[in-house]
Design a protein around this motif. Structure first.
Motif, PDB file in Angstrom:
ATOM      1  N   HIS A  68       0.501  13.351  -1.265  1.00 13.54           N
ATOM      2  CA  HIS A  68      -0.929  13.023  -1.279  1.00 13.54           C
ATOM      3  C   HIS A  68      -1.386  12.353   0.022  1.00 13.54           C
ATOM      4  CE1 HIS A  68      -1.460  14.192  -5.423  1.00 13.54           C
ATOM      5  NE2 HIS A  68      -0.420  13.450  -5.782  1.00 13.54           N
ATOM      6  N   ARG A  69      -0.508  12.325   1.018  1.00 12.29           N
ATOM      7  CA  ARG A  69      -0.859  11.638   2.268  1.00 12.29           C
ATOM      8  C   ARG A  69      -1.773  12.479   3.164  1.00 12.29           C
ATOM      9  NH1 ARG A  69       5.147   8.991   3.421  1.00 12.29           N
ATOM     10  NH2 ARG A  69       5.069   7.673   1.547  1.00 12.29           N
ATOM     11  N   LEU A 112       0.889  -1.168   0.000  1.00  4.44           N
ATOM     12  CA  LEU A 112       0.000   0.000   0.000  1.00  4.44           C
ATOM     13  C   LEU A 112       0.925   1.215   0.000  1.00  4.44           C
ATOM     14  CD1 LEU A 112      -2.749   1.408   0.357  1.00  4.44           C
ATOM     15  CD2 LEU A 112      -2.564   0.992   2.810  1.00  4.44           C
ATOM     16  N   LYS A 163      -8.239  -0.403  11.847  1.00  8.59           N
ATOM     17  CA  LYS A 163      -9.360   0.488  11.512  1.00  8.59           C
ATOM     18  C   LYS A 163      -9.900   0.220  10.107  1.00  8.59           C
ATOM     19  CE  LYS A 163      -7.145   4.193  13.426  1.00  8.59           C
ATOM     20  NZ  LYS A 163      -6.874   5.612  13.594  1.00  8.59           N
ATOM     21  N   ASP A 181       3.959  -0.424  13.869  1.00  8.24           N
ATOM     22  CA  ASP A 181       3.326   0.904  13.949  1.00  8.24           C
ATOM     23  C   ASP A 181       2.175   1.097  12.957  1.00  8.24           C
ATOM     24  OD1 ASP A 181       4.957   0.996  11.682  1.00  8.24           O
ATOM     25  OD2 ASP A 181       5.393   3.126  11.919  1.00  8.24           O
ATOM     26  N   LEU A 226      -6.500   8.797   1.288  1.00 10.50           N
ATOM     27  CA  LEU A 226      -6.321   8.051   0.036  1.00 10.50           C
ATOM     28  C   LEU A 226      -6.025   6.566   0.291  1.00 10.50           C
ATOM     29  CD1 LEU A 226      -6.520   8.564  -2.958  1.00 10.50           C
ATOM     30  CD2 LEU A 226      -4.130   9.260  -2.980  1.00 10.50           C
ATOM     31  N   ALA A 227      -5.199   6.271   1.291  1.00 13.94           N
ATOM     32  CA  ALA A 227      -4.905   4.869   1.614  1.00 13.94           C
ATOM     33  C   ALA A 227      -6.185   4.146   2.040  1.00 13.94           C
ATOM     34  CB  ALA A 227      -3.863   4.785   2.730  1.00 13.94           C
ATOM     35  N   GLN A 276      -5.007  12.431   3.555  1.00 11.68           N
ATOM     36  CA  GLN A 276      -6.318  12.864   3.038  1.00 11.68           C
ATOM     37  C   GLN A 276      -7.277  11.699   2.877  1.00 11.68           C
ATOM     38  OE1 GLN A 276      -5.688  15.608  -0.482  1.00 11.68           O
ATOM     39  NE2 GLN A 276      -3.643  14.730  -0.244  1.00 11.68           N
ATOM     40  N   MET A 291      -3.593   1.224  12.097  1.00 13.47           N
ATOM     41  CA  MET A 291      -4.142   1.705  10.825  1.00 13.47           C
ATOM     42  C   MET A 291      -4.944   0.593  10.133  1.00 13.47           C
ATOM     43  SD  MET A 291      -2.108   3.252   7.509  1.00 13.47           S
ATOM     44  CE  MET A 291      -1.660   1.756   6.658  1.00 13.47           C
ATOM     45  N   THR A 306       1.122  -8.352   5.723  1.00 13.65           N
ATOM     46  CA  THR A 306       2.057  -8.207   6.836  1.00 13.65           C
ATOM     47  C   THR A 306       2.329  -6.729   6.991  1.00 13.65           C
ATOM     48  OG1 THR A 306       3.919  -8.482   5.328  1.00 13.65           O
ATOM     49  CG2 THR A 306       3.208 -10.435   6.529  1.00 13.65           C
TER      50      THR A 306
HETATM   51  C1  LIG Z   1       0.908   4.434   5.246  1.00 14.29           C
HETATM   52  C2  LIG Z   1       0.368   5.218   4.067  1.00 14.29           C
HETATM   53  C3  LIG Z   1      -0.072   4.244   2.976  1.00 14.29           C
HETATM   54  C4  LIG Z   1      -0.837   6.037   4.541  1.00 14.29           C
HETATM   55  O1  LIG Z   1      -1.397   6.747   3.440  1.00 14.29           O
HETATM   56  P1  LIG Z   1      -2.418   7.984   3.669  1.00 14.29           P
HETATM   57  O2  LIG Z   1      -3.149   8.190   2.401  1.00 14.29           O
HETATM   58  O3  LIG Z   1      -1.698   9.133   4.230  1.00 14.29           O
HETATM   59  O4  LIG Z   1      -3.397   7.375   4.779  1.00 14.29           O
HETATM   60  P2  LIG Z   1      -4.893   7.868   5.104  1.00 14.29           P
HETATM   61  O5  LIG Z   1      -4.928   9.358   5.014  1.00 14.29           O
HETATM   62  O6  LIG Z   1      -5.854   7.112   4.277  1.00 14.29           O
HETATM   63  O7  LIG Z   1      -5.037   7.443   6.616  1.00 14.29           O
HETATM   64  C5  LIG Z   1      -5.768   6.288   7.023  1.00 14.29           C
HETATM   65  C6  LIG Z   1      -5.528   6.041   8.499  1.00 14.29           C
HETATM   66  O8  LIG Z   1      -4.201   5.541   8.701  1.00 14.29           O
HETATM   67  C7  LIG Z   1      -3.494   6.325   9.636  1.00 14.29           C
HETATM   68  N1  LIG Z   1      -2.118   6.482   9.167  1.00 14.29           N
HETATM   69  C8  LIG Z   1      -1.752   7.133   8.059  1.00 14.29           C
HETATM   70  N2  LIG Z   1      -0.404   7.088   7.919  1.00 14.29           N
HETATM   71  C9  LIG Z   1       0.061   6.381   8.980  1.00 14.29           C
HETATM   72  C10 LIG Z   1       1.356   5.993   9.391  1.00 14.29           C
HETATM   73  N3  LIG Z   1       2.464   6.331   8.686  1.00 14.29           N
HETATM   74  N4  LIG Z   1       1.476   5.282  10.539  1.00 14.29           N
HETATM   75  C11 LIG Z   1       0.386   4.950  11.246  1.00 14.29           C
HETATM   76  N5  LIG Z   1      -0.884   5.286  10.898  1.00 14.29           N
HETATM   77  C12 LIG Z   1      -1.029   5.995   9.782  1.00 14.29           C
HETATM   78  C13 LIG Z   1      -4.205   7.666   9.616  1.00 14.29           C
HETATM   79  O9  LIG Z   1      -4.021   8.338  10.847  1.00 14.29           O
HETATM   80  C14 LIG Z   1      -5.623   7.310   9.351  1.00 14.29           C
HETATM   81  O10 LIG Z   1      -6.281   6.949  10.550  1.00 14.29           O
HETATM   82  P3  LIG Z   1      -7.553   7.733  11.126  1.00 14.29           P
HETATM   83  O11 LIG Z   1      -8.690   6.877  10.677  1.00 14.29           O
HETATM   84  O12 LIG Z   1      -7.356   7.713  12.570  1.00 14.29           O
HETATM   85  O13 LIG Z   1      -7.559   9.086  10.514  1.00 14.29           O
HETATM   86  C15 LIG Z   1       1.420   6.207   3.476  1.00 14.29           C
HETATM   87  O14 LIG Z   1       1.896   7.024   4.524  1.00 14.29           O
HETATM   88  C16 LIG Z   1       2.597   5.495   2.842  1.00 14.29           C
HETATM   89  O15 LIG Z   1       2.591   5.201   1.656  1.00 14.29           O
HETATM   90  N6  LIG Z   1       3.647   5.218   3.644  1.00 14.29           N
HETATM   91  C17 LIG Z   1       4.828   4.514   3.189  1.00 14.29           C
HETATM   92  C18 LIG Z   1       4.505   3.089   2.816  1.00 14.29           C
HETATM   93  C19 LIG Z   1       3.865   2.296   3.959  1.00 14.29           C
HETATM   94  O16 LIG Z   1       4.284   2.376   5.109  1.00 14.29           O
HETATM   95  N7  LIG Z   1       2.830   1.508   3.611  1.00 14.29           N
HETATM   96  C20 LIG Z   1       2.162   0.636   4.550  1.00 14.29           C
HETATM   97  C21 LIG Z   1       2.983  -0.611   4.638  1.00 14.29           C
HETATM   98  S1  LIG Z   1       2.589  -1.730   5.942  1.00 14.29           S
END
Ligand SMILES: CC(C)(COP(=O)(O)OP(=O)(O)OC[C@H]1O[C@@H](n2cnc3c(N)ncnc32)[C@H](O)[C@@H]1OP(=O)(O)O)[C@@H](O)C(=O)NCCC(=O)NCCS
Length: 191
Positions: free
Chosen positions: A125-126, A119, A164, A157, A130-131, A128, A161, A153
């Motif tokens: 773009h984080r 993911l 939820k 940390d 999108l994930a 907002q 996420m 997996t």
């Molecule tokens: C993790 C990642 C996919 C989140 O993307 P994003 O679009 O900013 O996430 P969203 O805005 O949809 O947030 C969804 C929820 O996840 C939580 N979240 C977002 N980034 C997070 C992070 N780095 N660590 C923990 N929780 C996180 C948010 O707080 C949100 O929770 P909420 O319901 O309490 O608001 C993005 O930061 C990313 O690409 N990171 C690097 C790759 C990675 O770590 N991928 C996951 C691998 S296990």
């Protein structure tokens, strides 16, 4: 659409976060990946993950060539570029193993389960939703495709996420990907 606990996890996820989010659909197009987007996906992998955890360009290219329909990408409608994506492979296997990252030959299009492999959302773009939107649309699509369980997996940390997003923490994984410690997480989308 019910899981073993009698709950439709995807419907609960949808309700809890008022998904899908129409604003995001105005700004992004959600669809499967195209072969010509391979370089963008491979580059994003290195922006989002440290080199020991990132899938190589070769692995990404093989996965895109063999299973483009197992990707969901968010394309910025203004620039036409990828803003994020979620990818996986379907299989009848019931336990995550690292070979899914490296061997797209394990893809079974009719597999009842999905192993999620990444993911990614670009930094700009984080934060907002999108994930969350990508995960919701992916689970909904694969529920409609008749899949039963979705495995991934994640680093400790990220457990909250994914919790939820409807996943349950199954404890420490056998995965040794990148030499890091991972948790197995599972989401039952259909009985
Ligand atoms: C993790 C990642 C996919 C989140 O993307 P994003 O679009 O900013 O996430 P969203 O805005 O949809 O947030 C969804 C929820 O996840 C939580 N979240 C977002 N980034 C997070 C992070 N780095 N660590 C923990 N929780 C996180 C948010 O707080 C949100 O929770 P909420 O319901 O309490 O608001 C993005 O930061 C990313 O690409 N990171 C690097 C790759 C990675 O770590 N991928 C996951 C691998 S296990």
């Amino acid at each position: 659409m019910m899981n073993r606990m009698g709950k439709d996890i995807v419907a609960e996820f949808e309700k809890a976060y008022h998904l899908p989010n129409p604003e995001l659909h105005e700004r992004f197009e959600f669809r499967e990946i195209r072969v010509e987007e391979t370089d963008q996906a491979a580059e994003m992998e290195y922006i989002c993950f440290p080199p020991n955890e990132a899938c190589t360009r070769e692995m990404m290219a093989e996965r895109i060539a063999k299973a483009p329909e197992m990707f969901l990408v968010a394309v910025d409608r203004e620039t036409g570029k990828l803003a994020g994506f979620l990818s996986g492979l379907s299989t009848d296997e019931e336990r995550f193993r690292d070979e899914f990252f490296t061997d797209a030959g394990l893809y079974d299009p009719d597999g009842k389960n999905i192993m999620l492999l990444g993911l990614n959302v670009l930094p700009e773009h984080r934060g907002q939703g999108l994930a969350r939107e990508l995960m919701y649309l992916y689970l909904r699509r694969e529920q409609e495709n008749g899949r039963r369980e979705v495995f991934l997996t994640c680093a400790p940390d990220k457990i909250e996420m994914y919790r939820k997003m409807g996943f349950q923490d199954e404890g420490i994984s056998d995965s040794t990907w990148g030499g890091s410690l991972w948790h197995d997480m599972r989401c039952v989308i259909r009985r």
